[in-house]
Design a protein around this motif. Sequence first.
Motif, short mmCIF file in Angstrom:
data_model
loop_
_atom_site.label_atom_id
_atom_site.label_comp_id
_atom_site.label_asym_id
_atom_site.label_seq_id
_atom_site.Cartn_x
_atom_site.Cartn_y
_atom_site.Cartn_z
N ARG A 96 35.60 40.06 54.37
CA ARG A 96 35.19 40.51 52.69
C ARG A 96 36.53 40.76 52.64
N ARG A 97 37.54 41.43 53.30
CA ARG A 97 38.87 41.91 52.39
C ARG A 97 39.66 40.74 52.61
N ALA A 98 39.62 39.49 53.89
CA ALA A 98 40.57 39.16 54.01
C ALA A 98 40.34 37.60 52.95
N LEU A 99 38.52 37.18 52.46
CA LEU A 99 38.54 35.84 52.22
C LEU A 99 37.81 36.06 50.51
N ARG A 100 38.22 37.29 49.90
CA ARG A 100 37.74 37.58 48.22
C ARG A 100 38.68 36.47 48.07
N GLY A 101 37.64 36.04 46.95
CA GLY A 101 38.37 34.84 46.00
C GLY A 101 38.62 33.38 46.29
N LEU A 102 37.95 33.25 47.85
CA LEU A 102 37.72 32.04 48.02
C LEU A 102 36.25 31.30 47.44
N GLY A 103 35.58 31.68 47.07
CA GLY A 103 34.31 31.83 46.23
C GLY A 103 33.13 32.96 46.37
N ARG A 104 31.90 32.55 46.38
CA ARG A 104 31.31 33.65 45.71
C ARG A 104 31.16 34.03 47.51
N LEU A 105 30.99 35.04 47.78
CA LEU A 105 30.92 36.01 48.80
C LEU A 105 28.91 36.79 49.31
N VAL A 106 28.46 35.92 50.21
CA VAL A 106 27.47 36.66 49.52
C VAL A 106 27.33 37.82 51.25
N PHE A 107 27.26 38.68 50.99
CA PHE A 107 26.50 39.31 52.67
C PHE A 107 25.33 39.98 52.10
#
Length: 351
Positions: A96-107
């Motif tokens: 979650r921390r590493a991939l922020r900014g690569l798109g809309r993250l849904v958990f």
Amino acid sequence: MSVSNTLTATAVGAGSVALLGGAGIAAQRRAVRRLKLRPDPYASEPFGSLRGRPVPVRASDGTRLYAEVDGDDRTDLAIVFSHGWTLTQDSWHFQRRALRGLGRLVFWDQRGHGRSDGGARDDYGLPRLAHDLADVIEHTVPEGTPVVLVGHSMGGMTIQRFADEYPHLLDDRVVAAALLNTSSGGLGEVTLGMPALLARFAQRTAPRALRMVGASSSFIEKVRHLGRDGVLLFEDYAAFGPGASPSAVAFAEQMAADTRMDALIDFFHSMITHDVISECTHLAKIDTLVVGAENDVLTPVAHSLKLADLIPGARLEVIPSVGHMAMLERPSAVSDHLGDLIARTRKTLGL
């Protein structure tokens, strides 16, 4: 996996003595002390502290599911993460921390796990999870936004069943998938490295024992805290590779402790009694990444190899020296593999 079911149910219901085969409370406490004294690279890691915007999701059967969105202003690409059995969306802490900014993250929390409600008990099975995932996508991803699905363990099985139930969405709405530490079936034959005779006995008796434990789940829910040290040691043995971070192991145990007992039991029963979870036919339509781990005893590397064989064109990555919780043990490797998948997807889409 059948042995793990037996051990887990025993630890929860009867506590640490049964888990350690009568070795005693004192031996268990010494083992816990040794675990906690290991070098711990994540001793100060704020597990479970990363949050996004809560989004209410009402499943098609009326069950309330809990989801969060990071980057909810993004409509170019969505990455939807499905966690594993006895975990929560927070198991993706590092990614979650590493991939922020690569798109809309849904958990999201699968039903009976984390902050999601449980729903009807007869819906604790893999087919239901496929429909839950479809509902999560519908409620959290704007129409027209392409989707990458990421699943660990039971979450990977959720994606496989989703592809079977909603093949028309693949290569149209869902454009890529990552299956981490998961299986397409045959989990009832996994031995956890136990002797063959004991493993065969457990494989024959586990489904019946699980039904008996399930009938007492409300009572076990009340006393399960008595066996938490035993479950901690079991997590370390079965879910992690050698020398894993004590803080990561404790975090996994805490998520397991917060999982509803009926969900824990019934989903496990569903997984080990499906000889074939999916033939994975439709996943060949999209870019699919399969990630296994060298020391995974719950979904061994052979299961990752089979998945890669079932999905023509799938990319296979095996992470050395880690166990079933690869995303908590070797987070940078997992995040890098997922980042590569996302980058390929963006390039293919011309984003």
